[in-house]
Design an enzyme around this catalytic site. Structure first.
Site, short mmCIF file in Angstrom:
data_model
loop_
_atom_site.label_atom_id
_atom_site.label_comp_id
_atom_site.label_asym_id
_atom_site.label_seq_id
_atom_site.Cartn_x
_atom_site.Cartn_y
_atom_site.Cartn_z
N LEU A 29 0.73 -1.18 0.02
CA LEU A 29 0.08 -0.08 0.17
C LEU A 29 0.97 1.29 0.10
O LEU A 29 0.39 2.32 -0.47
CB LEU A 29 -1.03 0.10 1.22
CG LEU A 29 -2.01 -1.26 1.37
CD1 LEU A 29 -3.23 -0.81 2.31
CD2 LEU A 29 -2.63 -1.44 0.00
N HIS A 30 2.03 1.20 0.33
CA HIS A 30 2.70 2.58 0.36
C HIS A 30 3.01 2.95 -1.22
O HIS A 30 3.40 4.09 -1.22
CB HIS A 30 4.21 2.21 1.24
CG HIS A 30 5.37 1.59 0.40
ND1 HIS A 30 5.46 0.54 -0.24
CD2 HIS A 30 6.64 2.32 -0.12
CE1 HIS A 30 6.53 0.36 -0.84
NE2 HIS A 30 7.01 1.55 -1.01
N ASP A 90 6.33 -6.45 -12.85
CA ASP A 90 7.62 -6.32 -11.92
C ASP A 90 8.83 -7.44 -12.16
O ASP A 90 9.40 -7.56 -11.20
CB ASP A 90 7.17 -6.27 -10.31
CG ASP A 90 6.53 -7.79 -10.01
OD1 ASP A 90 6.22 -8.55 -11.05
OD2 ASP A 90 6.20 -7.86 -8.86
N CYS A 102 11.29 -5.37 -6.15
CA CYS A 102 11.13 -4.34 -5.21
C CYS A 102 11.03 -4.92 -3.89
O CYS A 102 11.45 -4.71 -3.00
CB CYS A 102 9.66 -3.59 -5.29
SG CYS A 102 9.59 -2.58 -7.02
N CYS A 161 20.07 -15.56 7.62
CA CYS A 161 20.01 -14.47 6.79
C CYS A 161 18.46 -14.46 6.61
O CYS A 161 17.82 -14.85 7.66
CB CYS A 161 20.49 -14.74 5.32
SG CYS A 161 19.96 -16.06 4.58
#
Lengths: 467, 115
Positions: A136-137, A195, A253, A425
């Protein structure tokens, strides 16, 4: 006695009949509900299967002025009509055009919102993802209420709320070589708002074989790129990048991060290019690439090469047909998956050099002397980390290997026992690389935690933040 | 604005490539001055080099491809993307073979695929 028995018996029977009648009614209700749902689904499917004939359905019986616009359209789009270079003709061209937007994410959000508000006759949205809170950002089309729901449903609802007069088609599926020809064939223009690399090659190739202009945008970190491919004799994606970069070179992303507004800027510019191609005004970015550098607030426009005569897809001697498109293995070609969810799991080290997050929790509880080296980059370590873990990023491990030894000695000294070495990690790939390196450089007993911090959050500590 | 960037970059790498330059200079024509260019890094190239741009001295008659070879000695990790980049010389597409002139600006543009 008999009478009484019969009396009781008939009361029971009557009761049973009433009960069955109620059941029957409920079943019939359920049947008619399911039938209605089936009909609705079929209607949606039929709409998705139809060619997107936009203009006539927009008019839908409304009185049309001699210029081809209804009074409602004249009022709604009046600020477009006032533009001398755009005018009535430009608006009618938009109303007559159909655009497929592939991806309803960071790029697709502004693209779809602007295309809907500006009056594109028919917009198709393809995406198989569901809305997640960490979208949502940047994916500004989706509200919190749609978290957990299909992105195409959310995006279409937002578009309908803005402009109820246009046609919206929801393709709630992933665009793949197997279904792309069928879906793309119904639209005039394609917008690549995906993407990932394999989808970019696949969409470009599809636009070449279907002869559609492609508005291609990309954004990552603080940078964006934008081009119009296969338009008026211009190059396609393969003309520019005949060889895909290795997997690591093209990140997502979800790995590299992205400043939310960056795909927003590129998406807005994609919508602009799509509107220019649809309306036929101005000069598009065909044969040019716009490069946006958010950090320095610079936009550069680089002139690209022309169409490559040797191009595999659009070259003069290319033998690339619809059939070869459908059988082309895009994930194999680019060595990366189309879906974010299908992350390749590395299997570099033997099982004996690995432990589960639960096993690691047990050894903490047993107070086994050990150190936990977290090999994520320092800025990841700042987001969240397991208490007591030591951050030595994988890229710095070679230089700082002596640190590992000194930490181990320190713990051994304090506990009076030899200390063991564990590595963690984010997801359990880099930790294997680290263990592989450590085992060859003096730490043969190093082990990593399978699945990394994600499995720690899932299996041991549900309150541990995930990102 | 562009000037500022160039000056800043020149400070960033004083004489970084002087060894390279001298070596080739000895073998080539000493009388010709070397060519000073500006290299711009984008996307993954920027991440690998850690720099948005760099000033570079190359021998006379160097091509864009030669320049990339010089960059590879300085930044070996550029190897992983060097087959998948677009070169732009002074904001125009350029083949590897194009000869660089003093003051040229060479952009190295790998594709990005996020969204």
């Amino acid at each position: 006695m008999d009478c009484k028995i019969v009396g009781n018996g008939s009361a029971d029977i009557i009761h049973e009949i009433e009960k069955l009648k109620l059941d029957k009614k409920e079943i019939e209700n359920r049947i008619s509900k399911l039938e209605a749902q089936l009909k609705a689904d079929e209607a949606v499917q039929m709409k998705a299967n139809q060619a997107c004939s936009s203009y006539d359905s927009i008019l839908d019986g409304h009185a049309v002025s001699s210029n081809g616009l209804t009074p409602g359209m004249i009022y709604r789009y009046s600020r477009h009509l006032l533009l001398p270079d755009f005018g009535v003709e430009g608006q009618i061209n938009l109303a007559k055009s159909s655009i497929l937007v592939v991806g309803a994410g960071g790029l697709g959000s502004p693209v779809v919102l602007y295309l809907a508000s500006c009056g594109i006759g028919c917009i198709g949205i393809v995406d198989s993802d569901i809305v997640e809170l960490n979208n949502l950002h940047r994916q500004i089309i989706h509200p919190e209420a749609y978290v957990g729901h299909a992105k195409v449903k959310s995006a279409a609802a937002a578009c309908r709320a803005i402009n109820s007069s246009i046609n919206l088609v929801e393709h709630n599926q992933a665009l793949q070589a197997s279904n792309a020809l069928d879906i793309v064939s119904k639209y005039d223009i394609v917008v690549d708002a995906t993407d990932n690399l394999p989808s970019r090659y696949m969409i470009s190739d599809c636009c070449v074989v279907m002869n559609k202009p492609l508005i291609s945008g990309a954004a990552l970190g603080l940078e964006g790129q934008l081009t119009v491919y296969h338009h008026k004799g211009g190059p396609c994606y393969r003309c520019l990048f005949p060889t895909p970069p290795p997997t690591a070179a093209c990140q997502r992303c979800s790995d590299s991060g992205v400043l939310g507004v960056v795909p927003g800027v590129i998406g807005c510019l994609q919508a602009l290019e799509a509107i220019k191609v649809a309306s036929g005004i101005g000069e598009t970015l065909s044969g040019r690439m716009l490069i946006f550098d958010a950090l320095s607030s610079r936009i550069r426009i680089v002139k690209l090469r022309g169409r490559s005569l040797q191009c595999f897809a659009c070259g003069d001697h290319a033998d690339f047909t619809q059939q070869s498109f459908q059988s082309f293995d895009y994930e194999g070609f680019t060595q990366s998956p189309m879906s974010d969810k299908a992350r390749p799991k590395l299997s570099l080290i033997s099982d004996s050099a690995r432990i589960t997050s639960r096993e690691y929790k047990d050894l903490i509880d047993r107070q086994e002397p050990h150190i936990l080296v977290d090999v994520r980059p320092a800025h990841h370590f700042k987001i969240t980390a397991i208490p007591e873990s030591i951050n030595i990023p994988l890229s710095a491990l070679e230089d700082q290997i002596s640190l590992v030894d000194s930490y181990l000695k320190e713990v051994a000294k304090d506990s009076g026992k030899s200390a063991s070495l564990y590595v963690v990690c984010r997801r359990g790939n880099d930790s294997q690389r680290a263990v592989d390196f450590l085992s060859k450089n003096g730490f043969p007993l190093a082990k990593d935690i399978i699945g990394g911090l994600e499995s720690w959050a899932q299996d041991v500590d549900p309150s541990f933040p995930i990102y | 604005m562009e000037k500022e960037t160039q000056d800043f970059s020149a400070e960033n790498c004083p004489g970084e490539f002087s060894g390279e330059h001298n070596l080739v200079g000895v073998a080539g024509m000493n009388s010709e001055p070397s060519v000073k260019i500006e290299v711009l890094f984008f996307a993954k190239a920027r991440e690998i080099t850690g720099l948005p741009d760099i000033s570079l001295q190359v021998p006379p008659s160097s091509s864009a491809g030669d320049c990339l070879k010089i960059l590879l000695t300085k930044f070996p990790r550029l190897e992983e993307i060097c087959n998948s980049i677009v070169f732009a010389l002074n904001e125009e597409y350029a083949p590897d073979s194009i000869i660089l002139k003093n003051g040229d600006e060479l952009a190295i543009i790998p594709p990005i695929s996020g969204g």
